[in-house]
Design a protein around this motif. Sequence first.
Motif, mmCIF file in Angstrom:
data_model
loop_
_atom_site.group_PDB
_atom_site.id
_atom_site.type_symbol
_atom_site.label_atom_id
_atom_site.label_comp_id
_atom_site.label_asym_id
_atom_site.label_seq_id
_atom_site.Cartn_x
_atom_site.Cartn_y
_atom_site.Cartn_z
ATOM 1 N N TYR A 8 2.878 42.360 32.233
ATOM 2 C CA TYR A 8 1.673 43.005 32.745
ATOM 3 C C TYR A 8 1.534 42.617 34.213
ATOM 4 C CZ TYR A 8 0.274 44.039 27.934
ATOM 5 O OH TYR A 8 0.221 44.512 26.646
ATOM 6 N N VAL A 9 1.701 43.613 35.075
ATOM 7 C CA VAL A 9 1.685 43.362 36.517
ATOM 8 C C VAL A 9 0.529 44.114 37.158
ATOM 9 C CG1 VAL A 9 2.956 43.653 38.676
ATOM 10 C CG2 VAL A 9 4.174 43.002 36.588
ATOM 11 N N ALA A 44 -9.565 38.010 39.998
ATOM 12 C CA ALA A 44 -9.870 38.641 38.711
ATOM 13 C C ALA A 44 -8.618 38.771 37.855
ATOM 14 C CB ALA A 44 -10.502 40.011 38.944
ATOM 15 N N PHE A 45 -7.476 39.006 38.481
ATOM 16 C CA PHE A 45 -6.211 39.160 37.743
ATOM 17 C C PHE A 45 -5.497 37.827 37.553
ATOM 18 C CE2 PHE A 45 -7.097 43.316 39.573
ATOM 19 C CZ PHE A 45 -6.892 44.140 38.483
ATOM 20 N N ASN A 52 0.784 38.708 34.130
ATOM 21 C CA ASN A 52 1.914 37.858 34.512
ATOM 22 C C ASN A 52 2.076 37.714 36.015
ATOM 23 O OD1 ASN A 52 3.096 39.701 31.940
ATOM 24 N ND2 ASN A 52 3.278 37.483 31.711
ATOM 25 N N GLN A 53 1.747 38.770 36.760
ATOM 26 C CA GLN A 53 2.032 38.784 38.198
ATOM 27 C C GLN A 53 1.012 39.659 38.910
ATOM 28 O OE1 GLN A 53 5.866 40.472 39.107
ATOM 29 N NE2 GLN A 53 5.925 39.707 41.200
ATOM 30 N N VAL A 54 0.639 39.247 40.106
ATOM 31 C CA VAL A 54 -0.262 40.035 40.956
ATOM 32 C C VAL A 54 0.490 40.369 42.241
ATOM 33 C CG1 VAL A 54 -2.472 40.134 42.152
ATOM 34 C CG2 VAL A 54 -2.273 38.840 40.029
ATOM 35 N N VAL A 55 0.687 41.652 42.487
ATOM 36 C CA VAL A 55 1.456 42.110 43.641
ATOM 37 C C VAL A 55 0.506 42.801 44.621
ATOM 38 C CG1 VAL A 55 3.336 43.586 44.442
ATOM 39 C CG2 VAL A 55 3.506 42.420 42.228
ATOM 40 N N THR A 78 2.505 37.758 44.550
ATOM 41 C CA THR A 78 3.624 38.253 45.348
ATOM 42 C C THR A 78 3.061 39.196 46.407
ATOM 43 O OG1 THR A 78 5.165 38.149 43.480
ATOM 44 C CG2 THR A 78 5.777 39.574 45.338
ATOM 45 N N VAL A 79 3.487 39.029 47.642
ATOM 46 C CA VAL A 79 3.013 39.874 48.739
ATOM 47 C C VAL A 79 4.171 40.701 49.273
ATOM 48 C CG1 VAL A 79 1.873 39.934 50.985
ATOM 49 C CG2 VAL A 79 1.276 38.153 49.342
#
Length: 236
Positions: A8-9, A44-45, A52-55, A78-79
Amino acid sequence: MPVAERRYVALLPAAGSGSRMASSTPKQYLDLAGAPVIRHTIAAFVNHPVINQVVVVISQEDEWFTSHDWQFAAGKLTVLRCGGSSRAESVRNGLFHLADTLMDADWVLVHDAARPCLAQSELSRLLTNLAEDAVGGILAVPVADTLKRADAGQRIAGTVSRDAMWQAQTPQMFRYGILSQALAGELDADITDEASAVERLGLQPKLVPGSVRNLKITYPADLALADMIIRSQSAQ
């Protein structure tokens, strides 16, 4: 693929300038309750156990992101400096960079960077309602006010029935394979969100009830309202 193995990203397009805010600083970096707007959005995420990951997708010229401390999101954040000229282009660019890490059945939750008041309960509701959905869907709220259609002179040209009308919000949650297919090819101006792109595939995204508190900061007055919501959530 078993549910437990799906990723879930959260993907946050944040390359916009927010011209309607009348500020030289993009709205996602304006101060909100002592932190930039986008910090609340990311949190929030990051704070939800299923994500699992915030991009975050920013523009190559972005000079604001690195001036803030993101240690609280270490391990999930991750940016990507691949933002495009439109929201759809930024999302597509972000998906392209994730191609080696995601499977078609994995979930991508696209969320406005300037929508910082998303509650954990709303995010959980979306995740639960769509976990086994074949298409995906969005948070949305039924339209409560009377709708008017304007003419070129800004006079009322007609009243639009609000029956079955919903106001789209984010996150908008779709499987990686479907969303990548929906945003492939030419990105027409009528693709205003991910759901509209998916609709063009002949699919019908699900509407999951959201909350009016999940507002998007668009105008200066929205900051004060968002501040009250954020402080109220923190006090709970």
